[in-house]
Design an enzyme around this catalytic site. Structure first.
Site, PDB file in Angstrom:
ATOM      1  N   ASN A   1       4.699   6.246   6.092  1.00 16.98           N
ATOM      2  CA  ASN A   1       5.224   5.195   5.217  1.00 16.98           C
ATOM      3  C   ASN A   1       6.352   5.806   4.391  1.00 16.98           C
ATOM      4  O   ASN A   1       6.094   6.533   3.434  1.00 16.98           O
ATOM      5  CB  ASN A   1       4.098   4.676   4.312  1.00 16.98           C
ATOM      6  CG  ASN A   1       4.598   3.621   3.337  1.00 16.98           C
ATOM      7  OD1 ASN A   1       5.748   3.183   3.403  1.00 16.98           O
ATOM      8  ND2 ASN A   1       3.730   3.216   2.410  1.00 16.98           N
ATOM      9  N   TRP A   2       7.574   5.491   4.798  1.00 18.02           N
ATOM     10  CA  TRP A   2       8.732   6.091   4.111  1.00 18.02           C
ATOM     11  C   TRP A   2       9.001   5.455   2.755  1.00 18.02           C
ATOM     12  O   TRP A   2       9.882   5.916   2.023  1.00 18.02           O
ATOM     13  CB  TRP A   2       9.980   5.954   4.994  1.00 18.02           C
ATOM     14  CG  TRP A   2       9.986   6.829   6.216  1.00 18.02           C
ATOM     15  CD1 TRP A   2       9.060   7.761   6.572  1.00 18.02           C
ATOM     16  CD2 TRP A   2      10.989   6.860   7.244  1.00 18.02           C
ATOM     17  NE1 TRP A   2       9.419   8.362   7.748  1.00 18.02           N
ATOM     18  CE2 TRP A   2      10.602   7.835   8.184  1.00 18.02           C
ATOM     19  CE3 TRP A   2      12.180   6.160   7.460  1.00 18.02           C
ATOM     20  CZ2 TRP A   2      11.362   8.121   9.326  1.00 18.02           C
ATOM     21  CZ3 TRP A   2      12.930   6.441   8.592  1.00 18.02           C
ATOM     22  CH2 TRP A   2      12.525   7.413   9.514  1.00 18.02           C
ATOM     23  N   LYS A   3       8.338   4.318   2.468  1.00 17.66           N
ATOM     24  CA  LYS A   3       8.580   3.571   1.213  1.00 17.66           C
ATOM     25  C   LYS A   3      10.077   3.282   1.080  1.00 17.66           C
ATOM     26  O   LYS A   3      10.691   2.945   2.087  1.00 17.66           O
ATOM     27  CB  LYS A   3       7.980   4.344   0.032  1.00 17.66           C
ATOM     28  CG  LYS A   3       6.505   4.699   0.313  1.00 17.66           C
ATOM     29  CD  LYS A   3       5.746   5.215  -0.861  1.00 17.66           C
ATOM     30  CE  LYS A   3       4.316   5.518  -0.447  1.00 17.66           C
ATOM     31  NZ  LYS A   3       3.473   5.979  -1.548  1.00 17.66           N
TER      32      LYS A   3
ATOM     33  N   GLY B   1       0.831   9.958  -4.313  1.00 18.92           N
ATOM     34  CA  GLY B   1       1.999  10.583  -4.940  1.00 18.92           C
ATOM     35  C   GLY B   1       1.685  11.510  -6.098  1.00 18.92           C
ATOM     36  O   GLY B   1       2.569  11.860  -6.876  1.00 18.92           O
TER      37      GLY B   1
ATOM     38  N   GLU C   1      -6.656   4.204   0.523  1.00 18.25           N
ATOM     39  CA  GLU C   1      -5.710   4.959  -0.285  1.00 18.25           C
ATOM     40  C   GLU C   1      -6.098   4.848  -1.758  1.00 18.25           C
ATOM     41  O   GLU C   1      -5.681   3.899  -2.445  1.00 18.25           O
ATOM     42  CB  GLU C   1      -4.293   4.409  -0.106  1.00 18.25           C
ATOM     43  CG  GLU C   1      -3.765   4.492   1.303  1.00 18.25           C
ATOM     44  CD  GLU C   1      -2.233   4.517   1.339  1.00 18.25           C
ATOM     45  OE1 GLU C   1      -1.696   5.459   1.919  1.00 18.25           O
ATOM     46  OE2 GLU C   1      -1.602   3.617   0.768  1.00 18.25           O
TER      47      GLU C   1
ATOM     48  N   HIS D   1      -0.310  -2.887   0.268  1.00 15.06           N
ATOM     49  CA  HIS D   1      -0.175  -1.534  -0.302  1.00 15.06           C
ATOM     50  C   HIS D   1      -0.310  -1.637  -1.828  1.00 15.06           C
ATOM     51  O   HIS D   1       0.147  -2.606  -2.435  1.00 15.06           O
ATOM     52  CB  HIS D   1       1.178  -0.927   0.087  1.00 15.06           C
ATOM     53  CG  HIS D   1       1.248   0.538  -0.200  1.00 15.06           C
ATOM     54  ND1 HIS D   1       1.429   1.029  -1.476  1.00 15.06           N
ATOM     55  CD2 HIS D   1       1.115   1.614   0.610  1.00 15.06           C
ATOM     56  CE1 HIS D   1       1.414   2.362  -1.414  1.00 15.06           C
ATOM     57  NE2 HIS D   1       1.222   2.741  -0.160  1.00 15.06           N
TER      58      HIS D   1
ATOM     59  N   SER E   1      -1.487  11.688  -0.936  1.00 18.67           N
ATOM     60  CA  SER E   1      -1.152  13.117  -1.052  1.00 18.67           C
ATOM     61  C   SER E   1      -1.574  13.936   0.172  1.00 18.67           C
ATOM     62  O   SER E   1      -1.975  15.091   0.039  1.00 18.67           O
ATOM     63  CB  SER E   1      -1.738  13.712  -2.341  1.00 18.67           C
ATOM     64  OG  SER E   1      -1.140  13.115  -3.473  1.00 18.67           O
TER      65      SER E   1
ATOM     66  N   GLU F   1       1.276  -0.295  -4.075  1.00 17.23           N
ATOM     67  CA  GLU F   1       2.556  -0.409  -4.786  1.00 17.23           C
ATOM     68  C   GLU F   1       3.046  -1.853  -4.793  1.00 17.23           C
ATOM     69  O   GLU F   1       3.833  -2.240  -5.665  1.00 17.23           O
ATOM     70  CB  GLU F   1       3.580   0.558  -4.159  1.00 17.23           C
ATOM     71  CG  GLU F   1       3.263   1.995  -4.566  1.00 17.23           C
ATOM     72  CD  GLU F   1       3.715   3.058  -3.578  1.00 17.23           C
ATOM     73  OE1 GLU F   1       4.494   2.752  -2.661  1.00 17.23           O
ATOM     74  OE2 GLU F   1       3.267   4.212  -3.727  1.00 17.23           O
TER      75      GLU F   1
HETATM   76  P1  13P Z   1       1.771   9.932  -0.663  1.00 14.79           P
HETATM   77  O1  13P Z   1       1.485  10.566   0.667  1.00 14.79           O
HETATM   78  O2  13P Z   1       3.187  10.196  -1.127  1.00 14.79           O
HETATM   79  O3  13P Z   1       0.733  10.245  -1.679  1.00 14.79           O
HETATM   80  O4  13P Z   1       1.723   8.344  -0.429  1.00 14.79           O
HETATM   81  C1  13P Z   1       0.626   7.792   0.195  1.00 14.79           C
HETATM   82  C2  13P Z   1       0.907   6.372   0.476  1.00 14.79           C
HETATM   83  O5  13P Z   1       0.986   5.555  -0.409  1.00 14.79           O
HETATM   84  C3  13P Z   1       1.100   5.993   1.890  1.00 14.79           C
HETATM   85  O6  13P Z   1       1.113   4.601   2.047  1.00 14.79           O
END
Ligand code: 13P
Length: 243
Positions: free
Chosen positions: A7-9, A168, A162, A85, A205, A87
């Site tokens: 997931n590159w966000k 993060g 998650e 997600h 993470s 976020e």
């Molecule tokens: P990180 O790997 O940066 O913690 O992010 C996880 C995430 O939200 C994947 O969707």
């Protein structure tokens, strides 16, 4: 084979970087989930990995400024869709909206990566509190599966556990605890929705050092990687850990 999803966000900054990154991790069992603007170009690069979207809207077309439909994504060769997600939940996406998106995603032939996971406030009360929280999200977001007439292929449902406090932060969940949660999620899918064989990923993470701790657990079917998927060398080591 384990599923390794990137997931590159809202990264990387340029199309050039996106194409380079995609080219370096084009392997079987990998799902690349770039921002919408790079989907087409990344799709052209991938020969073995599959393409995913970070979100989509629950209408097929019409006056919905700024939204993108599953139907449009399908046309680009996108096979997977991340839904719910944390976020996006933080931006106000409710379980009701997520549940609607899940329906349209399945109807449009997508493999759904539904994200669930608790805040630290919940987890610090203990594992039972976290289980209850996650179960509530599953029940709300997958409501459609209660309708026996709504049939999905088991492989099309992927739940990504998650925990929000692990995203993060560099503070990953303990693989043993994550495996227990994955087992619990599978029990709920089987008992409440008659979905046997649904897959569960861990996210939060994940990096090249800790990936094998998750990927060697039988209950965990793969990982959903954020930050570490943007570093080609590191992500390749995570892919190798899943083989
Ligand atoms: P990180 O790997 O940066 O913690 O992010 C996880 C995430 O939200 C994947 O969707």
């Amino acid at each position: 084979m384990k599923l390794i999803a990137a997931n590159w966000k809202m990264n990387p900054a340029s199309l050039k970087e996106a194409v380079r990154l995609a080219g370096s991790c084009d392997e079987k069992g990998v799902v690349i989930i770039p921002p919408f603007v790079f989907l087409s170009a990344v799709g052209d690069v991938l020969k073995k990995a599959e393409l995913g979207a970070q979100n989509a809207f629950f209408e097929d077309d019409g006056a919905w400024t700024g939204e993108i439909s599953f139907r449009q994504l399908k046309g680009l060769g996108v096979r997977y869709a991340v839904i719910g997600h944390s976020e996006r939940r933080k931006l106000g996406e409710s379980d009701g909206v997520i549940a609607e998106k899940v329906v349209v995603a399945f109807k449009s032939g997508f493999r759904v990566i539904l994200c669930v996971g608790e805040h630290w406030e919940t987890r610090k009360k203990g594992k039972r509190a976290a289980y209850n929280f996650v179960k509530k999200q599953l029940v709300a977001d997958l409501a459609v599966l209660k309708d026996r007439r709504f049939k999905i292929k088991n492989l099309d449902l992927i739940v990504a556990y998650e925990p929000i406090w692990a995203i993060g932060t560099g503070r990953n969940d303990d693989p043993e605890d994550a495996a227990e949660m994955a087992g619990f999620i599978k029990e709920v899918l089987a008992a409440d929705f008659a979905v046997l064989g649904g897959r569960v990923l861990y996210g939060g993470s994940v990096n090249a050092r800790n990936a094998s701790g998750f990927l060697t657990r039988p209950e965990i079917d793969g990982v959903l990687v954020g930050g570490a998927s943007l570093r080609a060398g590191e992500f390749k080591r995570i892919i190798a850990a899943g083989k």
